[in-house]
Design a protein around this motif. Structure first.
Motif, mmCIF file in Angstrom:
data_model
loop_
_atom_site.group_PDB
_atom_site.id
_atom_site.type_symbol
_atom_site.label_atom_id
_atom_site.label_comp_id
_atom_site.label_asym_id
_atom_site.label_seq_id
_atom_site.Cartn_x
_atom_site.Cartn_y
_atom_site.Cartn_z
ATOM 1 N N ILE A 136 0.874 -1.164 0.000
ATOM 2 C CA ILE A 136 0.000 0.000 0.000
ATOM 3 C C ILE A 136 0.917 1.223 0.000
ATOM 4 C CG2 ILE A 136 -1.803 1.251 1.223
ATOM 5 C CD1 ILE A 136 -2.669 -1.518 0.238
ATOM 6 N N THR A 137 0.655 2.181 -0.865
ATOM 7 C CA THR A 137 1.568 3.323 -1.001
ATOM 8 C C THR A 137 0.816 4.650 -0.922
ATOM 9 O OG1 THR A 137 1.384 3.323 -3.432
ATOM 10 C CG2 THR A 137 3.151 1.994 -2.459
ATOM 11 N N ALA A 138 1.565 5.719 -0.747
ATOM 12 C CA ALA A 138 1.056 7.088 -0.802
ATOM 13 C C ALA A 138 1.844 7.830 -1.877
ATOM 14 C CB ALA A 138 1.221 7.784 0.543
ATOM 15 N N GLU A 139 1.132 8.500 -2.756
ATOM 16 C CA GLU A 139 1.794 9.191 -3.864
ATOM 17 C C GLU A 139 2.664 10.339 -3.357
ATOM 18 O OE1 GLU A 139 1.624 8.080 -6.967
ATOM 19 O OE2 GLU A 139 0.366 6.455 -6.187
ATOM 20 N N PHE A 140 3.728 10.622 -4.111
ATOM 21 C CA PHE A 140 4.617 11.718 -3.739
ATOM 22 C C PHE A 140 3.879 13.052 -3.673
ATOM 23 C CE2 PHE A 140 8.243 9.207 -5.896
ATOM 24 C CZ PHE A 140 8.500 8.518 -4.725
ATOM 25 N N ASP A 141 2.923 13.258 -4.577
ATOM 26 C CA ASP A 141 2.260 14.567 -4.653
ATOM 27 C C ASP A 141 1.020 14.662 -3.773
ATOM 28 O OD1 ASP A 141 0.530 12.939 -6.033
ATOM 29 O OD2 ASP A 141 0.436 14.174 -7.841
ATOM 30 N N GLN A 142 0.738 13.614 -3.003
ATOM 31 C CA GLN A 142 -0.409 13.653 -2.094
ATOM 32 C C GLN A 142 -0.090 14.567 -0.928
ATOM 33 O OE1 GLN A 142 -2.129 9.839 -0.863
ATOM 34 N NE2 GLN A 142 -1.983 10.597 1.231
ATOM 35 N N ASP A 143 -1.048 15.414 -0.546
ATOM 36 C CA ASP A 143 -0.818 16.257 0.619
ATOM 37 C C ASP A 143 -1.936 16.101 1.641
ATOM 38 O OD1 ASP A 143 -2.765 17.804 -0.785
ATOM 39 O OD2 ASP A 143 -1.154 18.920 -1.757
ATOM 40 N N GLU A 144 -3.079 16.766 1.426
ATOM 41 C CA GLU A 144 -4.136 16.735 2.426
ATOM 42 C C GLU A 144 -5.037 15.506 2.313
ATOM 43 O OE1 GLU A 144 -4.933 18.721 4.896
ATOM 44 O OE2 GLU A 144 -3.658 20.461 4.608
ATOM 45 N N ARG A 145 -4.935 14.761 1.235
ATOM 46 C CA ARG A 145 -5.875 13.663 1.032
ATOM 47 C C ARG A 145 -5.496 12.430 1.845
ATOM 48 N NH1 ARG A 145 -5.020 11.947 -3.944
ATOM 49 N NH2 ARG A 145 -3.254 13.319 -4.338
ATOM 50 N N GLY A 146 -6.539 11.683 2.249
ATOM 51 C CA GLY A 146 -6.318 10.369 2.832
ATOM 52 C C GLY A 146 -5.669 10.372 4.205
ATOM 53 N N VAL A 147 -6.163 11.207 5.103
ATOM 54 C CA VAL A 147 -5.485 11.313 6.392
ATOM 55 C C VAL A 147 -6.062 10.393 7.458
ATOM 56 C CG1 VAL A 147 -4.790 13.662 5.931
ATOM 57 C CG2 VAL A 147 -6.912 13.259 7.164
ATOM 58 N N LEU A 148 -7.210 9.798 7.230
ATOM 59 C CA LEU A 148 -7.842 8.969 8.257
ATOM 60 C C LEU A 148 -7.984 7.529 7.800
ATOM 61 C CD1 LEU A 148 -10.773 11.317 9.346
ATOM 62 C CD2 LEU A 148 -8.746 10.800 10.666
ATOM 63 N N PRO A 149 -7.878 6.559 8.686
ATOM 64 C CA PRO A 149 -7.058 6.625 9.883
ATOM 65 C C PRO A 149 -5.679 6.045 9.631
ATOM 66 C CG PRO A 149 -8.438 4.695 9.978
ATOM 67 C CD PRO A 149 -8.716 5.370 8.657
ATOM 68 N N HIS A 150 -5.578 5.171 8.591
ATOM 69 C CA HIS A 150 -4.309 4.475 8.395
ATOM 70 C C HIS A 150 -3.742 4.693 7.004
ATOM 71 C CE1 HIS A 150 -4.543 2.713 12.242
ATOM 72 N NE2 HIS A 150 -5.669 2.095 11.973
ATOM 73 N N HIS A 151 -4.146 5.744 6.358
ATOM 74 C CA HIS A 151 -3.538 6.026 5.066
ATOM 75 C C HIS A 151 -2.093 6.454 5.293
ATOM 76 C CE1 HIS A 151 -3.019 7.397 0.955
ATOM 77 N NE2 HIS A 151 -4.125 6.757 0.681
#
Length: 384
Positions: free
Chosen positions: A34-49
């Protein structure tokens, strides 16, 4: 080759796979991350992103760079770690959750502390200002939501670590008001969550007047129990804020929490996910909690006297070696550094996985146990 050396080699090999990923690795789901994009900022903060976990691969790379003996390879690893840390730049204005602090603690302050990387200072200061302003506006280290959002009115034992960044920022700016507020917020967590036996609750709820009301849990079995990773967060957090502030109470709490951990964790280095789990429940274990706790015990050792320091280091070394044998050495390549994590048992997230934060703290623990043979540096945010 001894166990710690073998573990360090495994860390380096896995990190060389992780650093080629096109996004921040967060936790494994079977054979994939499971990954988080480099350009992601405010999105996907809850709870285990991945929003709060993206500083931990940079931290791993900083530990590897600092632990490299070959000058040419050290420079190469240093540059790689810097590249990954600077990928956090678009997140410095994030106000949606407290663990932005953890993100920059791991992703920037570690590199500044153990590698002297001055190029990270503007990034760290920008994030720390956002984190500190949010904290002061709300009045406590609210775990989730921007200041104008009145949902999720709680702080957690995890947030002791998140208060290390406002403390660091207060020192950098000479802001005594901010430092006092951060220390007061840590005392509130201690008053509300740390029990006389050294165990901890997880969640402290507040009313509309910012007064603590009751204890709850999100990732533990029950509000009255002791989620083992919460215990680990507390050991690391209180040991670290003691080293920042010199407040004797924080050292006493860290010592009491360490004793509780050592009393409850016996033959298996990876604890059951909740120390008060009923006998009828499946005994899921959490290597993430283990690596975090042993890094915290080694931080606590640095603040302890000679006899206690030796006791803590000996115990942590034994447990890190056992954890390496069980969950690191010889496992399939490409599945993270430490297997056997349990990110969130009640909500069935990341069970029997690798979690990048657990990998990061395990790496720190191995680094701390071997760094004395290199440069005798410990990752601290303020001078001793």
């Amino acid at each position: 080759m001894d166990t710690l050396e073998a573990a360090w080699n495994e860390i380096a090999l896995e990190a060389d796979i992780l650093r080629r990923m096109p996004a921040f690795p967060i936790w494994t789901d079977g054979d994939s991350w499971i990954t988080a994009e480099f350009d992601q900022d405010e999105r996907g903060v809850l709870p285990h992103h991945g929003s709060w976990m993206v500083g931990d691969l940079p931290a791993i790379l900083w530990f590897l760079a600092s632990g490299e003996d070959d000058p040419e390879k050290r420079t190469e690893r240093h540059d790689l770690a810097l590249t990954w840390s600077t990928r956090l730049a678009n997140r410095t204005a994030t106000r949606s959750f407290a663990s932005v602090s953890h993100m920059f603690f791991r992703g920037t302050l570690v590199g500044m502390a153990i590698a002297g990387e001055k190029n990270l200072e503007p990034l760290a200061l920008a994030a720390a200002k956002t984190i500190s302003d949010r904290f002061l506006e709300i009045g406590y280290m609210k775990s989730f939501g921007p200041p104008e959002d009145h949902e999720y009115p709680f702080t957690t034992v995890d947030d002791v670590i998140n208060l290390t960044v406002p403390l660091w920022y207060a020192r950098e700016k000479g802001d005594e008001e901010l430092a006092a507020a951060a220390i007061a917020a840590i005392h509130v967590i201690a008053d509300g969550l740390i029990r006389p036996d050294g165990s901890t609750g997880q969640v402290l709820l507040f009313d509309k007047d910012r007064k603590p009301t009751r204890v709850d849990t999100y990732q533990g079995y029950s509000p009255d129990g002791c989620w083992s990773r919460g215990q680990a967060w507390g050991i690391y957090g209180f040991a670290t804020v003691y080293r920042q502030t010199g407040e004797a109470r924080f050292l006493d709490i860290a010592q009491s929490m360490a004793d509780y951990w050592m009393d409850r964790v016996q033959d298996d280095p990876s604890p059951i996910w909740d120390f008060d789990l009923p006998e009828s429940e499946p005994k899921v274990r959490d290597s993430f909690a283990a690596g975090l706790a042993y890094a915290g015990l080694l931080e606590l050792a640095e603040a302890s006297d000679g006899v206690r320091r030796a006791e803590l280091r000996s115990y942590a070394k034994h447990m890190v070696e056992a954890l390496a044998i069980k969950h690191v050495i010889g496992k399939p390549r490409g599945h993270g550094i430490v297997a056997g994590a349990a990110l969130d048992v009640p909500h069935n997230h990341g069970i029997d996985s690798s979690v990048i934060v657990g990998d990061s703290y395990f790496t720190e623990a191995v680094w701390r146990l071997t760094a004395s043979e290199r440069r005798s540096i410990t990752p601290r945010m303020v001078p001793a």
